[in-house]
Motif scaffolding. Sequence first.
Motif, PDB file in Angstrom:
ATOM      1  N   ALA A 273      19.534  74.795  95.344  1.00 25.23           N
ATOM      2  CA  ALA A 273      20.524  75.448  96.196  1.00 25.23           C
ATOM      3  C   ALA A 273      20.019  75.467  97.631  1.00 25.23           C
ATOM      4  O   ALA A 273      18.823  75.587  97.884  1.00 25.23           O
ATOM      5  N   ASP A 274      20.956  75.353  98.569  1.00 19.24           N
ATOM      6  CA  ASP A 274      20.619  75.422  99.991  1.00 19.24           C
ATOM      7  C   ASP A 274      20.649  76.850 100.521  1.00 19.24           C
ATOM      8  O   ASP A 274      20.124  77.121 101.604  1.00 19.24           O
TER       9      ASP A 274
ATOM     10  N   ARG B 266      25.116  72.885 101.802  1.00 20.30           N
ATOM     11  CA  ARG B 266      26.121  72.165 101.015  1.00 20.30           C
ATOM     12  C   ARG B 266      26.234  72.728  99.599  1.00 20.30           C
ATOM     13  O   ARG B 266      27.245  72.569  98.938  1.00 20.30           O
ATOM     14  N   HIS B 267      25.158  73.337  99.130  1.00 21.61           N
ATOM     15  CA  HIS B 267      25.110  73.866  97.756  1.00 21.61           C
ATOM     16  C   HIS B 267      24.778  75.349  97.821  1.00 21.61           C
ATOM     17  O   HIS B 267      23.697  75.730  98.265  1.00 21.61           O
TER      18      HIS B 267
ATOM     19  N   SER C 246      22.039  73.466  87.522  1.00 25.31           N
ATOM     20  CA  SER C 246      22.382  72.559  88.607  1.00 25.31           C
ATOM     21  C   SER C 246      21.295  71.508  88.759  1.00 25.31           C
ATOM     22  O   SER C 246      20.106  71.806  88.655  1.00 25.31           O
TER      23      SER C 246
ATOM     24  N   THR D 219      20.440  69.923  91.446  1.00 24.95           N
ATOM     25  CA  THR D 219      19.825  69.940  92.771  1.00 24.95           C
ATOM     26  C   THR D 219      19.542  71.367  93.200  1.00 24.95           C
ATOM     27  O   THR D 219      20.239  72.304  92.790  1.00 24.95           O
TER      28      THR D 219
ATOM     29  N   TYR E 231      32.128  73.107  99.217  1.00 25.60           N
ATOM     30  CA  TYR E 231      30.750  73.428  98.872  1.00 25.60           C
ATOM     31  C   TYR E 231      30.547  73.220  97.377  1.00 25.60           C
ATOM     32  O   TYR E 231      31.442  73.529  96.571  1.00 25.60           O
ATOM     33  N   ALA E 232      29.387  72.729  97.004  1.00 24.55           N
ATOM     34  CA  ALA E 232      28.967  72.807  95.612  1.00 24.55           C
ATOM     35  C   ALA E 232      28.541  74.245  95.352  1.00 24.55           C
ATOM     36  O   ALA E 232      27.838  74.841  96.168  1.00 24.55           O
ATOM     37  N   VAL E 233      28.971  74.791  94.230  1.00 20.55           N
ATOM     38  CA  VAL E 233      28.718  76.202  93.933  1.00 20.55           C
ATOM     39  C   VAL E 233      28.048  76.320  92.569  1.00 20.55           C
ATOM     40  O   VAL E 233      28.461  75.677  91.605  1.00 20.55           O
ATOM     41  N   THR E 234      27.026  77.144  92.508  1.00 20.39           N
ATOM     42  CA  THR E 234      26.410  77.515  91.227  1.00 20.39           C
ATOM     43  C   THR E 234      26.419  79.030  91.125  1.00 20.39           C
ATOM     44  O   THR E 234      25.891  79.721  91.995  1.00 20.39           O
TER      45      THR E 234
END
Length: 201
Positions: free
Chosen positions: A7-8, A134-135, A3, A5, A159-162
């Motif tokens: 992760a939050d 958001r992530h 990713s 960015t 949501y952005a997901v990893t």
Amino acid sequence: MSSPTPADALLLVNMQNSFCAPAGVMYAPFGPALQDIDEIIERCAEVVAFARAAHTPVIYFRQVFQPGYADYGPLEPHVQRLLVARGGLTAGTWDAAIVDGLKPADGDLVVDGNRRDAFYGTSLEILLRSMGVRHLALAGVATNSCVETTARSAAVRDYAVTVLADCTTSRSSGHRRLSLTTMSEYRIAGIATGGPTLFRD
């Protein structure tokens, strides 16, 4: 791919004694146990340490049921019969608790639910919105069941997901591989390996 960015938040799914410890009711109920689960626990612990060091919220999702299983639902009655017979995944029991090596620390959050989707009927979305997440990074078991279901549910909520590929497993290597490929190719989630690049201030 990694990713771009940080992760939050980190969400660990179903890392419970029932699924991850040999004495657990759901460890190997009808076939093989989760593959390489001891190594997965160790890798999840490393990722949790990275997240805590970066001041990234750590959230545990536990699948639990009320005594008597009134909240179980109509699907998979053979699983319900097993749980009833052995008291599996009952709230407040050893079986439902987070596995040793991944115990929540002060400041970590725990969300309980009774379906494969960590969002369904739980406080997870309220927590994430309140914290400005958001992530979301995902780890846990099983890749092709609760992890993928939760990843899809997060994605449809924008949501952005990893998904951390080295921190998740299944009872079948083929099922795990197909699940990770599907999530990646359909842009449900990015696929990465756990480490400091995903958790940094």
